[in-house]
Write an enzyme that holds these catalytic residues in place. Structure first.
Site, mmCIF file in Angstrom:
data_model
loop_
_atom_site.group_PDB
_atom_site.id
_atom_site.type_symbol
_atom_site.label_atom_id
_atom_site.label_comp_id
_atom_site.label_asym_id
_atom_site.label_seq_id
_atom_site.Cartn_x
_atom_site.Cartn_y
_atom_site.Cartn_z
ATOM 1 N N HIS A 11 -2.881 3.334 -4.594
ATOM 2 C CA HIS A 11 -2.208 2.721 -3.616
ATOM 3 C C HIS A 11 -0.802 2.148 -3.862
ATOM 4 O O HIS A 11 -0.330 1.252 -3.301
ATOM 5 C CB HIS A 11 -3.089 1.557 -2.719
ATOM 6 C CG HIS A 11 -4.486 2.150 -2.067
ATOM 7 N ND1 HIS A 11 -4.392 3.122 -1.092
ATOM 8 C CD2 HIS A 11 -5.505 2.056 -2.488
ATOM 9 C CE1 HIS A 11 -5.416 3.352 -0.652
ATOM 10 N NE2 HIS A 11 -6.571 2.816 -1.467
ATOM 11 N N GLU A 66 -4.562 0.926 9.971
ATOM 12 C CA GLU A 66 -4.315 2.252 10.386
ATOM 13 C C GLU A 66 -4.149 2.687 11.867
ATOM 14 O O GLU A 66 -3.427 3.189 12.372
ATOM 15 C CB GLU A 66 -5.159 3.243 9.685
ATOM 16 C CG GLU A 66 -5.035 3.353 8.285
ATOM 17 C CD GLU A 66 -6.162 2.623 7.372
ATOM 18 O OE1 GLU A 66 -6.511 2.735 6.231
ATOM 19 O OE2 GLU A 66 -6.547 1.517 7.951
ATOM 20 N N ASP A 97 -8.644 -0.505 -6.064
ATOM 21 C CA ASP A 97 -9.653 0.372 -5.668
ATOM 22 C C ASP A 97 -8.914 1.898 -5.394
ATOM 23 O O ASP A 97 -7.733 1.830 -5.402
ATOM 24 C CB ASP A 97 -10.098 -0.151 -4.108
ATOM 25 C CG ASP A 97 -8.757 -0.017 -3.016
ATOM 26 O OD1 ASP A 97 -7.700 -0.694 -3.642
ATOM 27 O OD2 ASP A 97 -8.822 0.260 -1.923
ATOM 28 N N GLU A 98 -10.001 2.713 -5.063
ATOM 29 C CA GLU A 98 -9.314 4.304 -4.828
ATOM 30 C C GLU A 98 -8.325 4.519 -5.499
ATOM 31 O O GLU A 98 -7.153 4.816 -4.963
ATOM 32 C CB GLU A 98 -9.105 4.191 -3.242
ATOM 33 C CG GLU A 98 -10.206 3.879 -2.374
ATOM 34 C CD GLU A 98 -10.059 3.894 -0.932
ATOM 35 O OE1 GLU A 98 -10.887 4.310 -0.033
ATOM 36 O OE2 GLU A 98 -8.968 3.411 -0.438
ATOM 37 N N TRP A 158 -16.936 -4.099 -1.343
ATOM 38 C CA TRP A 158 -16.709 -3.359 -0.134
ATOM 39 C C TRP A 158 -17.529 -2.158 0.057
ATOM 40 O O TRP A 158 -17.891 -1.873 1.132
ATOM 41 C CB TRP A 158 -15.184 -2.983 -0.012
ATOM 42 C CG TRP A 158 -14.560 -2.030 -0.653
ATOM 43 C CD1 TRP A 158 -14.360 -2.046 -2.097
ATOM 44 C CD2 TRP A 158 -14.357 -0.695 -0.378
ATOM 45 N NE1 TRP A 158 -13.749 -0.847 -2.567
ATOM 46 C CE2 TRP A 158 -13.936 0.202 -1.367
ATOM 47 C CE3 TRP A 158 -14.424 -0.005 0.792
ATOM 48 C CZ2 TRP A 158 -13.447 1.356 -1.308
ATOM 49 C CZ3 TRP A 158 -13.991 1.225 0.897
ATOM 50 C CH2 TRP A 158 -13.713 1.932 -0.078
ATOM 51 N N ASP A 188 0.982 -1.391 0.113
ATOM 52 C CA ASP A 188 0.040 0.069 0.154
ATOM 53 C C ASP A 188 0.873 1.280 0.026
ATOM 54 O O ASP A 188 1.964 1.089 -0.100
ATOM 55 C CB ASP A 188 -0.959 -0.050 0.939
ATOM 56 C CG ASP A 188 -2.236 0.481 0.819
ATOM 57 O OD1 ASP A 188 -2.432 1.808 0.436
ATOM 58 O OD2 ASP A 188 -3.200 0.023 1.114
#
Length: 784
Positions: free
Chosen positions: A286, A492, A348-349, A415, A212
């Site tokens: 990421h 996190e 993702d993202e 998700w 990541d």
């Protein structure tokens, strides 16, 4: 994929005095089996017990040897394992493992037939026998999983197991748990412990999030800088992402990665527990840790560094031939390490900012006839899909891979709610459901003010248990594409192994039952009855599980005479609540809650659940602050309408309840887009000399302190006389939280008190979002 249960509880006829629920309390198995027939009596494992298994079945023999060693390590019994002889007469107590060809059991199903003399375990292969052993562990006392040999000279050891007949198989073929090791790194020893606990709950897939923005955690021989550079970040943000404004960092280098030998060790270890490891290599987003090591893979020149805080970053892989060569080499090494069918490629993202600015990307979009950057991402994923498929594997991607068109062979991990999974199933793609609202185990478990740090959102145990991964709006044919469900653990805010365990258990146990047990047999009350024995087992395993389910629930309301009435409700698993009113930690000697408490002064209330003298909830955890003043319970009018959205949820400003904050959640506050103003009717004229206001300071969300507070009083509610104007520091940064600001003035007599807090207007310079519209948020107003 699903086994329709046949309700043949013959044992109830053997024990007619027991209700169904009472009978199952004797069998505290999680996840609950598809069919269980209680029987009277117990099977006793003692020194005379032997275990029979076909020694020619090497995989089965290894499972049985582990089972026997576990029993012997915890009891010192010396139970032996012998070759199976089905025709031999039973002498003493006997446990037989007997392979069968019964297709109704499937690959992972099993059958246990236990009387007081003989236990027969049947399955079609190692997976079924392994899951049967996990059930046997839960039928035996919790001590069986504790490596503590009976002391010499003590009483003859034995283990009792309730007689029963079980026929069981899972509802879903994919039953997963995820662990993020990029944000915080966990050693191999903990990863193995995590896998052990997964196995006990019959999970069969470990999703290992290895890369990541904050760190690259897997050794790649061809690209050594991935771990030399990408595995190390210079520092880490302190606290929650929104805790400080400006943000604070610890100044400590942080790193760690798994060598390829360590990865092989984990994969082998998981395989002995019937768990497949699915690695995740994030792309195209990421990617910051990888770009720090190899900046030529980005669309713009570096340098780049691994991220030191959380969130989504615009630095992503550029879809050049150089990038694809890199990713193909990485994935080749990864596939050599992980023999399972699936490779997770993230997806993702992925912000498209860098692609929009890149002349190369814009030319590529035109050359390939793509409509936009979303279709460029689909083109990217499809190219990786073809490469992985050519190697005999399949990709999994987060549901963003649907955007711009789904790659032909991709499995979707849904998700962002259930919509993506439903759409993929309708397109006849395999789906793994993992919606954040039900499956994100890094979310808070209860009252945000009482829980340790988590990402945000509240996901109680009951809500996890209530999830059904198979959406009713899918047709029976489409439902076949729902492979199963997964719990995700993003790290996190979980820097230690103990914090990971706290967030995962027992919610992952609830998810295990979602994944395994037939839908018709799921019942939260029944699950709750099995929890005490389950918690005892976790205690013996020294798991740092959460006991939030035991936390007393509070309700509070002001009374007509200006006090605060506090009621507490215990979970059905506990028999008593004990409490203190001075902020001290409750004990078995503290008062027992019997009826609502009437508070007539500011009080720090602590409470904990007990069974007799034994604490069930965490003693130092549940603490509530209540305020009692002249304003408590008094009516008031707003001078300006409060906002109607989050975080306002019916809160009052004179009910005695203080606000709470945790993760991204805020409770018991009222917020205002402009100025805050209220007039409190004290009911009669009386001496007053101070007002205290609880302001929320949450500048990362544009909630600031006011620039000024004006206080005035009145005898008739019409004509007000000013008593105080006080400047406040709206530009104050630092740690978020509640600031109870006191405002004292010369003693006077009044019936009405008017309080006005002037909004600063826009977020001041030096804070997170300067120039954005500022808000005010208040939790309680006191008058004295």
């Amino acid at each position: 994929m699903q086994l329709r249960p046949i309700f043949l509880f013959f044992g109830l006829f053997l024990m007619p005095w027991l209700s169904y629920g009472q009978a199952l309390e004797r069998y505290s198995i999680i996840p609950r089996p598809a069919q269980l027939e209680p029987r009277a009596g117990d099977f006793v494992i003692s020194r005379s017990t032997s275990i029979q298994v076909p020694v020619s079945e090497a995989g089965l023999k290894a499972i049985v040897d582990t089972f026997a060693n576990t029993i012997n390590r915890s009891t010192g019994l010396g139970v032996s394992v012998r070759d199976l002889n089905p025709s031999a007469a039973v002498s003493g107590n006997l446990i037989r493992f007997a392979p069968v060809t019964d297709t109704t059991l499937g690959e992972e199903g099993y059958r246990i037939d236990a009387t007081d003399r003989l236990v027969t375990i049947e399955a079609t292969g190692p997976k079924g026998f392994f899951y049967a052993v996990q059930t046997l562990y839960q039928l035996l006392p919790p001590d069986v999983l504790q490596p503590k040999i009976t002391a010499a000279g003590s009483a003859e050891p034995s283990l009792r197991m309730p007689a029963c007949r079980i026929q069981d198989r899972p509802r879903y073929v994919y039953r997963g748990l995820h662990l993020d090791v990029s944000r915080h790194f966990f050693p191999v020893s903990f990863v193995k412990r995590y896998i052990d606990l997964m196995a006990l709950h019959k999970f069969n897939t470990f999703h290992w999030h290895l890369t990541d923005d904050q760190g690259w955690r897997i050794e790649i021989k061809k690209y050594p800088k991935l771990t030399q550079v990408g595995a190390q970040r210079r520092e880490t943000i302190v606290g929650h992402y929104d805790d400080y404004d400006p943000q604070v960092f610890d100044g400590k280098p942080y790193g760690g990665f798994y060598t390829q030998d360590e990865v092989r060790e984990v994969v082998r270890y998981a395989a002995t527990r019937q768990i497949t490891v699915v690695p995740e290599i994030e792309m195209p987003g990421h990617a910051l840790a990888a770009l720090a090591a190899y900046p030529e893979l980005a669309c713009a020149p570096g340098p780049y560094t691994p991220a030191t805080k959380w969130g989504v970053f615009t630095d992503v892989f550029c879809p050049t031939e150089q990038t694809f060569t890199f990713l193909q080499h990485v994935l080749t090494e990864v596939m050599d390490l992980f023999p399972g069918k699936y490779i997770h490629i993230g997806g993702d993202e992925c912000p498209k900012d860098a692609w929009r600015k890149s002349a190369f990307c814009q030319q590529l979009i035109r050359r390939e006839g793509l409509k936009n950057e979303n279709e460029l991402q689909s083109w990217f994923i499809t190219r990786i899909d073809k490469f992985v498929t050519a190697k005999g594997r399949r990709i999994i991607g987060w549901d963003e891979i649907l955007e711009g068109g789904l790659s032909p062979n991709a499995t979707v991990m849904s998700w962002r709610g259930t919509k993506g999974g439903i759409e993929a199933a309708r397109q006849r793609h395999d789906v793994i459901m993992t919606p954040g609202a039900f499956c994100y185990l890094d979310h808070l478990q209860g009252d945000p003010a009482q829980e340790p740090m988590g990402f945000g959102g509240i996901l109680p145990l009951s809500m996890v248990y209530g999830y059904n991964p198979t959406a009713a709006e899918l047709t029976p044919d489409q439902q076949k594409y729902i492979l199963g469900v997964q719990g995700n653990v993003w790290a996190e805010y979980l820097p230690t192994a103990a914090q990971v365990e706290y967030m995962v258990w027992p919610r992952a146990a609830a998810l295990a039952e979602v994944a395994w047990t037939p839908l018709a047999l799921k019942n939260y009350d029944d699950f709750s009855r099995r929890l005490p024995a389950y918690f005892d087992r976790l205690d013996r395993l020294r798991v740092n599980y959460s006991r939030t389910v035991y936390d007393p629930a509070f309700t509070a309301k002001p009374t007509a005479d200006g006090r605060v009435e506090v009621s507490m409700a215990a979970n059905a698993l506990s028999s008593a609540i004990r409490y203190t009113l001075d902020g001290s930690i409750p004990s078995g000697e503290s008062p027992r809650y019997e009826k609502p408490l009437l508070l007539d002064k500011n009080t720090s209330l602590r409470a904990a659940a007990f069974t007799d003298q034994k604490p069930l909830s965490q003693l130092a955890k549940v603490q509530k602050e209540f305020i009692v003043s002249l304003a408590t319970g008094k009516s008031y009018t707003h001078l300006n309408a409060p906002t109607t959205g989050r975080p306002d949820k019916g809160a009052m400003l004179t009910d005695g309840k203080t606000g709470g904050i945790g993760g991204y959640e805020v409770a018991d506050v009222v917020s205002f887009a402009g100025d805050f103003g209220m007039v409190i009717d004290l009911g009669q004229a009386q001496p007053v000399q101070s007002v205290q206001i609880g302001f929320l300071k949450y500048t990362a969300r544009n909630i600031c302190l006011p620039r000024q507070v004006d206080i005035a009083v009145s005898d008739d509610g019409k004509t007000f006389r000013p008593v105080l104007t006080s400047k406040t520091n709206a530009a104050e940064g630092g740690k978020r939280g509640f600031a109870r600001l006191p405002f004292e003035f010369a003693p006077t007599t009044a019936r009405y008190v008017r309080v006005v807090a002037r909004n600063v207007g826009t977020v001041p310079a030096g804070l997170r979002n300067p120039g954005k519209p500022a808000q005010l948020a208040i939790d309680e107003v006191e008058v004295r």
